[in-house]
Scaffold this motif. Sequence first.
Motif, short mmCIF file in Angstrom:
data_model
loop_
_atom_site.label_atom_id
_atom_site.label_comp_id
_atom_site.label_asym_id
_atom_site.label_seq_id
_atom_site.Cartn_x
_atom_site.Cartn_y
_atom_site.Cartn_z
N TYR A 67 -0.26 -2.58 -5.20
CA TYR A 67 0.60 -1.38 -5.30
C TYR A 67 0.60 -0.61 -3.98
O TYR A 67 0.06 0.49 -3.89
N PRO A 68 1.22 -1.21 -2.93
CA PRO A 68 1.13 -0.58 -1.60
C PRO A 68 1.76 0.81 -1.55
O PRO A 68 1.41 1.61 -0.69
N GLU A 69 2.67 1.14 -2.48
CA GLU A 69 3.29 2.46 -2.45
C GLU A 69 2.47 3.48 -3.24
O GLU A 69 2.81 4.66 -3.28
N GLY A 70 1.39 3.03 -3.86
CA GLY A 70 0.56 3.95 -4.64
C GLY A 70 -0.25 4.89 -3.76
O GLY A 70 -0.31 4.71 -2.53
N LEU A 71 -0.87 5.89 -4.39
CA LEU A 71 -1.61 6.91 -3.64
C LEU A 71 -3.00 7.08 -4.22
O LEU A 71 -3.19 7.06 -5.43
#
Lengths: 107, 422
Positions: free
Chosen positions: B383-387
């Motif tokens: 989930y590279p767009e996760g935070l």
Amino acid sequence: MSEQWTLLAEVADISPDTGTLRAVLDGEAVCVYKVDDRICATQDRCPHGNASLAEGYIENGTIECPLHQGVFDIASGAPLCPPVTTPIKVYAVKVEDGHIYVRTGQA
Amino acid sequence: MNCLETSAMPQAAEAPAAVRRRWPEQGYTRIPNWVYTDPDIYRKEMALFFAGPTWNYVGLECEVPEAGSYKRNWIGDKPVIMVRNEAGEINVLENRCAHRGAQICWQNTGTVKDFTCPYHQWNYSLNGNLQGLPFRRGAMGKGGMPRDFDPKQHGIRRLRSVNRGGSIWATFSEDAPSFEDYCGPEVLAEIDHMLPGKKLKLLGYSRQLIPSNWKMYLENLKDPYHATLLHTFYITFGLWRADSKSECIPTGGGAHSVMISHNEGKKVTEATSEMARFRGDLRIQDLETVTPRAEFNRGRVGGAWIFPAAQFGIQANSLKTRHVIPRGPAAHELVFTYYGYEDDDEEMTRLRLKHANLLGPAGFVSMDDSEMLKQVQTGVTGYPEGLGVVEMGGRDTRPADYMVSEVLIRAFYEFYREAMEL
């Protein structure tokens, strides 16, 4: 007491291009040099990188190792510049009728 | 015909990869997952931090005791050699031949008279000077190097380096500040506390390859929040507790940090009852495993992270340095170097080694971290767009005088964003 001399090589076999000749004495490699008109001999193996000094270059009475350019004084065996730091063995030499003899001990 | 004129060679070196990323608007309380996965981010970190104006841990002086003793290491992805020369000084050299770029030193430690590259046997002094190269005058009167070839122009580079209390540090940058200014007083005090100028004694190493981004290990060492929750060994046997007296101090603009706590032994309190895994009934058979003998630190446990990739600290009686070597965006090598003081008695040396069992790849405590970081890397990669959220202890970056805080991670990302221009 008399000196013991052993026949090592022939002056005629010294390469006219390099002025050197690799010979073997009792299993030890010896480098024979023609420096101007004098014949000299030292151990052939460079103590730094184990190269054969007979493949090196004679200049002003010195031999430069072909591997890393360590330089020795041919007459005394003294190391003259890095990377060589230890002297090499020098043999007493006599020449009779084109035969090269080295002194191998005292009988 | 000149080959160069007809080839499709690029005319100039490529510019560093531009990073096209936007930091989340919440700022340093959020960490975007792509900082752990993006190859462009990784390349920028290598250039900006490890090859830039930072001071990097290379080793301990006691690892190279005599002339010609060397230790191989890495600064980021650049291989280097720490070596003691004939004059007794320690040099840090680039580990690459000036000829074709090969690593000239392949072993981790050893003793040599000089260095010879195995490829074409170019030979270098312990100061990095090119001493000679085979067939410089050719063979059979032909070939060889051009007459004006100057060996002085083809040595291997010697880095700026310093020795602080027996620890050796180097930088690739001529613009880096002095080591003292780089560290700042708080971090320097920690290093001096651990290395008070006494002669050091090398006790050993442990190494491991952890399948996670190098910053995850940095964060792990800036994260006391996890310590009492993940490391059941710590709390069960009383080595570290959430209610221990402690401090988290960001320094160097957030790049470095100092973390301190005090060993107070095992007790059941409100804080331990919060921990699902706390088992008051467990007893350790060999209490010595977790019982430090009193010494200079007087129960004060802690250490300093020296950005980018080193940590100095003490755990029970185990003294060690930790060094992180990034191996691409998704892996890093972790090296523990265990040491003692030359004036330690036999008993203390035994305890320093025994307490090293807490650390390293199979350490009673450290093995939890490497296992965990792999799980974090797997999660963020998917989930590279996760935070990530780092709000424990607030949203500020002020020093904290308690343990359950993520302030050091926030302070690090405050520094990181500015440096990386993100």
